[in-house]
Write a protein that holds these residues in place. Structure first.
Motif, short mmCIF file in Angstrom:
data_model
loop_
_atom_site.label_atom_id
_atom_site.label_comp_id
_atom_site.label_asym_id
_atom_site.label_seq_id
_atom_site.Cartn_x
_atom_site.Cartn_y
_atom_site.Cartn_z
N CYS A 9 -5.96 -6.53 -10.72
CA CYS A 9 -5.37 -7.13 -9.52
C CYS A 9 -6.49 -7.62 -8.61
O CYS A 9 -7.38 -6.86 -8.25
CB CYS A 9 -4.50 -6.13 -8.78
N GLN A 29 -6.06 -8.61 -5.68
CA GLN A 29 -5.68 -8.26 -4.33
C GLN A 29 -6.15 -6.85 -3.94
O GLN A 29 -6.81 -6.66 -2.95
CB GLN A 29 -4.15 -8.34 -4.21
N CYS A 30 -5.81 -5.86 -4.79
CA CYS A 30 -6.13 -4.47 -4.43
C CYS A 30 -7.06 -3.79 -5.43
O CYS A 30 -7.44 -2.64 -5.24
CB CYS A 30 -4.85 -3.65 -4.27
N TYR A 70 -6.39 -2.93 -8.57
CA TYR A 70 -5.70 -2.12 -9.57
C TYR A 70 -6.04 -2.63 -10.97
O TYR A 70 -6.05 -3.84 -11.22
CB TYR A 70 -4.19 -2.20 -9.34
N CYS A 90 1.36 -6.81 -9.84
CA CYS A 90 0.70 -5.53 -9.65
C CYS A 90 1.72 -4.46 -9.25
O CYS A 90 2.50 -4.67 -8.33
CB CYS A 90 -0.35 -5.69 -8.56
N GLN A 144 1.05 -1.75 -7.83
CA GLN A 144 0.58 -1.08 -6.62
C GLN A 144 0.86 -1.88 -5.35
O GLN A 144 1.47 -1.39 -4.42
CB GLN A 144 -0.92 -0.82 -6.77
N CYS A 145 0.43 -3.15 -5.34
CA CYS A 145 0.61 -3.94 -4.12
C CYS A 145 1.68 -5.03 -4.28
O CYS A 145 1.98 -5.74 -3.33
CB CYS A 145 -0.71 -4.56 -3.68
ZN ZN Z 1 -2.57 -4.99 -6.49
#
Ligand code: ZN
Length: 77
Positions: free
Chosen positions: A42, A44-45, A47, A61, A63-64
């Motif tokens: 990911c 973004q975060c 992951y 993702c 997670q986010c």
């Molecule tokens: Zn993420």
């Protein structure tokens, strides 16, 4: 390389590349070698999809919940 790069290099659809990878993986296993997946990530975060065994890119993702993901890449060991 990831499926998109392979697709460009080989002149076949990305979808076909993914199908071929499954075959290649099996052929290599028979020869005692391995098609290694460098997992999708990911952007973004951070992951990492390290338990994912599929050759396709995950949708989003867990997670986010964003879909800003790096494609999985492949190499032969
Ligand atoms: Zn993420």
């Amino acid at each position: 390389m990831d499926a998109r790069q392979l697709s460009g290099q080989l002149g076949v659809q990305e979808k076909e590349v993914v199908e071929h990878l499954a075959h290649i993986s099996r052929s290599l296993a028979a020869k005692g070698r391995k098609l290694v997946i460098q997992p999708s990530e990911c952007l973004q975060c951070g992951y990492v999809f390290k338990d994912r065994k599929r050759f396709t890119r995950p949708g989003r993702c867990p997670q986010c919940k964003k879909s800003h993901l790096k494609n999985p890449a492949f190499y032969i060991r």
